[in-house]
Design an enzyme around this catalytic site. Structure first.
Site, PDB file in Angstrom:
ATOM      1  N   ASP A 225      -3.978  -9.329  12.386  1.00  0.00           N
ATOM      2  CA  ASP A 225      -4.535  -7.759  12.884  1.00  0.00           C
ATOM      3  C   ASP A 225      -6.219  -8.362  13.302  1.00  0.00           C
ATOM      4  O   ASP A 225      -6.626  -9.016  12.600  1.00  0.00           O
ATOM      5  CB  ASP A 225      -4.597  -6.612  11.925  1.00  0.00           C
ATOM      6  CG  ASP A 225      -5.143  -7.040  10.586  1.00  0.00           C
ATOM      7  OD1 ASP A 225      -5.590  -8.054  10.254  1.00  0.00           O
ATOM      8  OD2 ASP A 225      -4.849  -6.103   9.632  1.00  0.00           O
ATOM      9  N   SER A 226      -6.807  -7.225  13.658  1.00  0.00           N
ATOM     10  CA  SER A 226      -8.096  -7.684  14.028  1.00  0.00           C
ATOM     11  C   SER A 226      -9.234  -7.268  12.846  1.00  0.00           C
ATOM     12  O   SER A 226     -10.369  -7.724  13.003  1.00  0.00           O
ATOM     13  CB  SER A 226      -8.641  -6.826  15.239  1.00  0.00           C
ATOM     14  OG  SER A 226      -8.616  -5.392  14.701  1.00  0.00           O
ATOM     15  N   GLY A 227      -8.770  -6.619  11.680  1.00  0.00           N
ATOM     16  CA  GLY A 227      -9.700  -6.249  10.907  1.00  0.00           C
ATOM     17  C   GLY A 227     -10.096  -4.733  10.824  1.00  0.00           C
ATOM     18  O   GLY A 227     -10.669  -4.368  10.260  1.00  0.00           O
TER      19      GLY A 227
ATOM     20  N   PHE B 281      -8.612  -1.870  11.225  1.00  0.00           N
ATOM     21  CA  PHE B 281      -7.943  -0.886  10.444  1.00  0.00           C
ATOM     22  C   PHE B 281      -8.490  -0.910   9.113  1.00  0.00           C
ATOM     23  O   PHE B 281      -8.669  -0.029   8.349  1.00  0.00           O
ATOM     24  CB  PHE B 281      -6.396  -1.246  10.691  1.00  0.00           C
ATOM     25  CG  PHE B 281      -5.931   0.058   9.916  1.00  0.00           C
ATOM     26  CD1 PHE B 281      -5.627   1.346  10.480  1.00  0.00           C
ATOM     27  CD2 PHE B 281      -5.336  -0.036   8.662  1.00  0.00           C
ATOM     28  CE1 PHE B 281      -4.897   2.223   9.712  1.00  0.00           C
ATOM     29  CE2 PHE B 281      -4.441   0.931   7.955  1.00  0.00           C
ATOM     30  CZ  PHE B 281      -4.289   1.898   8.404  1.00  0.00           C
TER      31      PHE B 281
ATOM     32  N   GLN C 240      -5.494   3.394  21.787  1.00  0.00           N
ATOM     33  CA  GLN C 240      -5.972   4.360  20.843  1.00  0.00           C
ATOM     34  C   GLN C 240      -5.754   5.693  21.609  1.00  0.00           C
ATOM     35  O   GLN C 240      -4.918   5.942  22.317  1.00  0.00           O
ATOM     36  CB  GLN C 240      -7.278   4.021  20.222  1.00  0.00           C
ATOM     37  CG  GLN C 240      -7.311   2.912  19.337  1.00  0.00           C
ATOM     38  CD  GLN C 240      -6.736   3.273  17.968  1.00  0.00           C
ATOM     39  OE1 GLN C 240      -6.490   3.989  17.451  1.00  0.00           O
ATOM     40  NE2 GLN C 240      -6.440   2.124  17.244  1.00  0.00           N
TER      41      GLN C 240
ATOM     42  N   GLY D 221      -3.419   3.212  15.437  1.00  0.00           N
ATOM     43  CA  GLY D 221      -4.197   4.726  14.955  1.00  0.00           C
ATOM     44  C   GLY D 221      -3.329   5.677  14.698  1.00  0.00           C
ATOM     45  O   GLY D 221      -3.554   6.778  14.527  1.00  0.00           O
TER      46      GLY D 221
ATOM     47  N   ASP E 248       5.474  -3.472  12.067  1.00  0.00           N
ATOM     48  CA  ASP E 248       4.942  -3.997  10.675  1.00  0.00           C
ATOM     49  C   ASP E 248       4.963  -2.836   9.746  1.00  0.00           C
ATOM     50  O   ASP E 248       4.568  -1.942  10.137  1.00  0.00           O
ATOM     51  CB  ASP E 248       3.759  -4.881  10.541  1.00  0.00           C
ATOM     52  CG  ASP E 248       2.427  -4.140  10.842  1.00  0.00           C
ATOM     53  OD1 ASP E 248       2.116  -3.559  12.045  1.00  0.00           O
ATOM     54  OD2 ASP E 248       1.793  -3.934   9.744  1.00  0.00           O
TER      55      ASP E 248
ATOM     56  N   CYS F 265      24.672  -4.761   0.159  1.00  0.00           N
ATOM     57  CA  CYS F 265      24.159  -5.440   0.504  1.00  0.00           C
ATOM     58  C   CYS F 265      24.392  -6.957   0.411  1.00  0.00           C
ATOM     59  O   CYS F 265      25.050  -7.047  -0.900  1.00  0.00           O
ATOM     60  CB  CYS F 265      22.774  -5.069  -0.046  1.00  0.00           C
ATOM     61  SG  CYS F 265      21.321  -6.247   0.110  1.00  0.00           S
TER      62      CYS F 265
ATOM     63  N   CYS G 128      22.313  -9.325   0.262  1.00  0.00           N
ATOM     64  CA  CYS G 128      21.139 -10.362  -0.454  1.00  0.00           C
ATOM     65  C   CYS G 128      21.186 -11.073  -1.804  1.00  0.00           C
ATOM     66  O   CYS G 128      22.323 -10.617  -2.417  1.00  0.00           O
ATOM     67  CB  CYS G 128      19.988  -9.556  -0.226  1.00  0.00           C
ATOM     68  SG  CYS G 128      19.304  -8.701  -1.979  1.00  0.00           S
TER      69      CYS G 128
ATOM     70  N   CYS H 223      21.158  -8.835  -4.675  1.00  0.00           N
ATOM     71  CA  CYS H 223      22.367  -7.615  -5.042  1.00  0.00           C
ATOM     72  C   CYS H 223      23.514  -8.786  -5.189  1.00  0.00           C
ATOM     73  O   CYS H 223      24.453  -8.186  -5.880  1.00  0.00           O
ATOM     74  CB  CYS H 223      22.686  -7.148  -3.456  1.00  0.00           C
ATOM     75  SG  CYS H 223      21.338  -5.555  -3.590  1.00  0.00           S
TER      76      CYS H 223
ATOM     77  N   HIS I 161      14.821  -8.026  -1.991  1.00  0.00           N
ATOM     78  CA  HIS I 161      15.865  -7.022  -1.787  1.00  0.00           C
ATOM     79  C   HIS I 161      15.277  -6.303  -0.387  1.00  0.00           C
ATOM     80  O   HIS I 161      16.199  -6.064   0.378  1.00  0.00           O
ATOM     81  CB  HIS I 161      16.227  -6.207  -2.858  1.00  0.00           C
ATOM     82  CG  HIS I 161      17.322  -4.970  -2.061  1.00  0.00           C
ATOM     83  ND1 HIS I 161      18.429  -5.296  -1.890  1.00  0.00           N
ATOM     84  CD2 HIS I 161      16.947  -3.691  -1.764  1.00  0.00           C
ATOM     85  CE1 HIS I 161      18.953  -4.242  -1.267  1.00  0.00           C
ATOM     86  NE2 HIS I 161      17.864  -3.029  -1.407  1.00  0.00           N
TER      87      HIS I 161
HETATM   88 ZN   LIG Z   1      19.924  -6.470  -1.654  1.00  0.00          ZN
END
Ligand SMILES: [Zn+2]
Length: 392
Positions: free
Chosen positions: A91-93, A95, A227, A254, A304, A342, A344, A347, A373
Site C-alpha cells: 500500500d502507499s502508506g 491509509f 476516492q 476510502g 485484502d 474444512c 486445512c 482441522c 485456519h
Molecule cells: Zn480448518
C-alpha cells in the site's frame, strides 16, 4: 511489462482469470493476506505457500519505520528479504497515516506525521511514497492518496478527492521516472554464473544471485486509487479522472472507515461500473467471508483484509457453520474438529478442546493455528467463487 489481467471466464459481472506479475501468476478473484511487517503474523512463508497464497500485501508505513527502506533495498527488496518468491503488493502508506488522527498534518505537499513507535517526525509525499515502494520492490504498488474520513461534508469530500487526483498524477510521474530503480530490475544485479531457473537462492550475500528469470525486463506496476467519500457522483468523477491519468489497475479506497456496511456495498457497486473491464479492480480493506464472496461476484478481482488474521489472534474463527469464539468454556472438552467441513492442516489434526486450551493458556501456537485456519477459510471461499464463475 508490469502486470496484466487475463480474463478467462465471466458470470454476470464476475470475472475469473489470472493476474500475471513479475513474481508469478495469481488466480483471480483473489484474497490477499496482510503481512504488515513483511510477515503474516505467526505463519511461516512455506505454510503460506502450502495454503496456496499467491500474493500477499505488506504495509509501506510500517516497513518504512521498521526496518527502514534502505535495509530492505540492500537486502535485495522485499521478496528476497522475506524469502517470498511469489507476488507482493504494497500500500502507499496513506491509509496508515490517515489512521494517526492525532499525529498527522495534511498539506498540498504531503502528510507530516509522528511515528506511533517513538514519536519521531516524518513526512510522506507522493514522491516519497513512490521512492519507498520502489525500494521495497513489490510487484504492485499503490498511488499515494488521501483517505477521506467518515462522516465528511460534500465540500470536504470533493477537496479530498481533488487532492488525491493531484497526488495520483505526482505518484505516476515519479514512478515513471524511477521505475527502473527497483532492486530486482534488469541490469541491477550481476549476471548469474550458475543460474538455476526459477529456483530461489536464499542468500543475498551470494554474488551469483540475480533473482529470477521472470524478473528480467520486468517492472513494478502502479495502481491508481478511486476516492470520493460516500458520494456516488464523486466516486464516478474520481474513477473517470483517475482512468484519464492512466494506470494498469484501479483500486477502490476510502471504505471501511466507520460507515455502515450497506453504504460500503452501495459505493463499491456503483464505483465498479465506472472501472475499465480489462484492468484489475482492487477493493481495499474489506471484509467478512460473505462480503468478499459478494464483492468477487460483483466484479472485484483483488481484496485484502486484516480480519482473518487479526480475528484469529483474538480466538475468533470463521467456519462453514458460522463464527466460533474458541475461548468459550463450552469447547473445553469438545473433541470435534474446529470445522468439520474444512480440510486445512489444523482441522485435520486438532480438536476444539485443544485449540481452546491453547488460547486459554496464551500459547503462541494458538495464534499460529487459528491464523492458518482462518486464512485457509478465506482462500477456500475465493476458490469456491472462482469455480462458480468458471462453471457458468
Ligand atoms: Zn480448518
Amino acid at each position: 511489462m508490469s502486470v496484466h489481467l487475463q480474463i478467462e471466464a465471466t458470470r454476470g459481472a464476475a470475472r475469473a482469470g489470472r493476474l500475471i506479475t513479475p513474481h508469478g501468476e495469481v488466480e483471480t478473484p483473489v484474497f490477499m493476506p496482510v503481512g504488515t511487517l513483511a510477515s503474516v503474523k505467526g505463519v511461516p512463508q512455506d505454510v503460506l505457500e502450502e495454503l496456496g497464497v499467491q500474493i500477499l500485501l505488506s504495509n509501506t508505513y510500517h516497513l518504512y519505520l521498521r526496518p527502514g527502506v534502505e535495509t530492505v533495498r540492500k537486502m535485495g527488496g522485499l521478496h528476497r528479504f522475506m524469502a517470498w518468491d511469489r507476488a507482493i503488493l504494497t500500500d502507499s502508506g496513506g491509509f496508515q497515516v490517515f489512521s494517526l488522527t492525532e499525529l498527522r498534518k495534511v498539506s498540498e505537499e504531503g502528510v507530516a506525521f509522528r511515528s506511533h513507535l517513538d514519536g519521531s517526525s516524518h513526512f510522506l509525499s507522493p514522491e516519497k511514497a513512490m521512492e519507498i515502494q520502489i525500494g521495497l520492490g513489490a510487484d504492485i504498488m499503490m498511488a499515494f492518496d488521501e483517505c477521506t474520513e467518515y462522516p465528511a461534508d460534500g465540500q470536504r469530500m470533493r477537496n479530498s478527492m481533488e487532492l488525491t487526483l493531484r497526488w495520483a498524477e505526482r505518484s505516476k510521474k515519479y514512478f515513471e521516472e524511477h521505475k527502473n530503480e527497483v532492486p530486482w530490475a534488469a541490469g541491477r544485479q550481476p549476471l548469474a554464473v550458475s543460474h538455476q531457473g526459477q529456483q530461489v537462492l536464499r542468500s543475498a550475500q551470494d554474488d551469483n544471485f540475480i533473482g529470477h528469470e521472470h524478473e528480467k525486463d520486468q517492472t513494478q506496476a502502479l495502481f491508481g486509487i478511486v476516492q470520493g467519500g460516500m458520494d456516488a457522483a464523486l466516486r464516478r468523477e474520481s474513477a473517470e479522472r483517475t482512468i484519464d491519468i492512466g494506470f494498469p489497475g484501479y483500486a477502490i479506497g476510502g471504505l471501511s472507515v466507520g460507515e455502515p456496511r450497506e453504504l460500503t456495498r452501495d459505493i463499491v457497486l456503483s464505483t465498479l461500473e465506472h472501472l475499465p473491464a480489462d484492468k484489475p479492480r482492487y477493493l481495499m480493506g474489506v471484509g467478512t467471508p460473505e462480503e468478499i464472496a459478494q464483492y468477487a461476484q460483483a466484479g472485484v478481482d483483488m481484496m485484502d483484509c486484516v480480519l482473518p488474521t487479526r480475528a484469529a489472534r483474538h480466538g475468533l474463527l470463521f467456519t462453514s457453520e458460522g463464527k466460533v469464539s474458541i475461548k468459550q468454556a463450552r469447547y473445553a472438552q469438545d473433541e470435534s474438529a474446529l470445522d468439520p467441513g474444512c480440510d486445512c492442516r489444523v482441522c485435520q489434526r486438532y480438536s476444539r478442546a485443544y485449540l481452546r486450551h491453547l488460547y486459554a493458556a496464551n500459547e503462541l501456537l494458538a495464534q499460529v493455528l487459528n491464523t492458518v485456519h482462518n486464512l485457509h477459510y478465506y482462500l477456500a471461499t475465493m476458490r469456491t467463487v472462482r469455480s462458480w464463475i468458471r462453471a457458468s
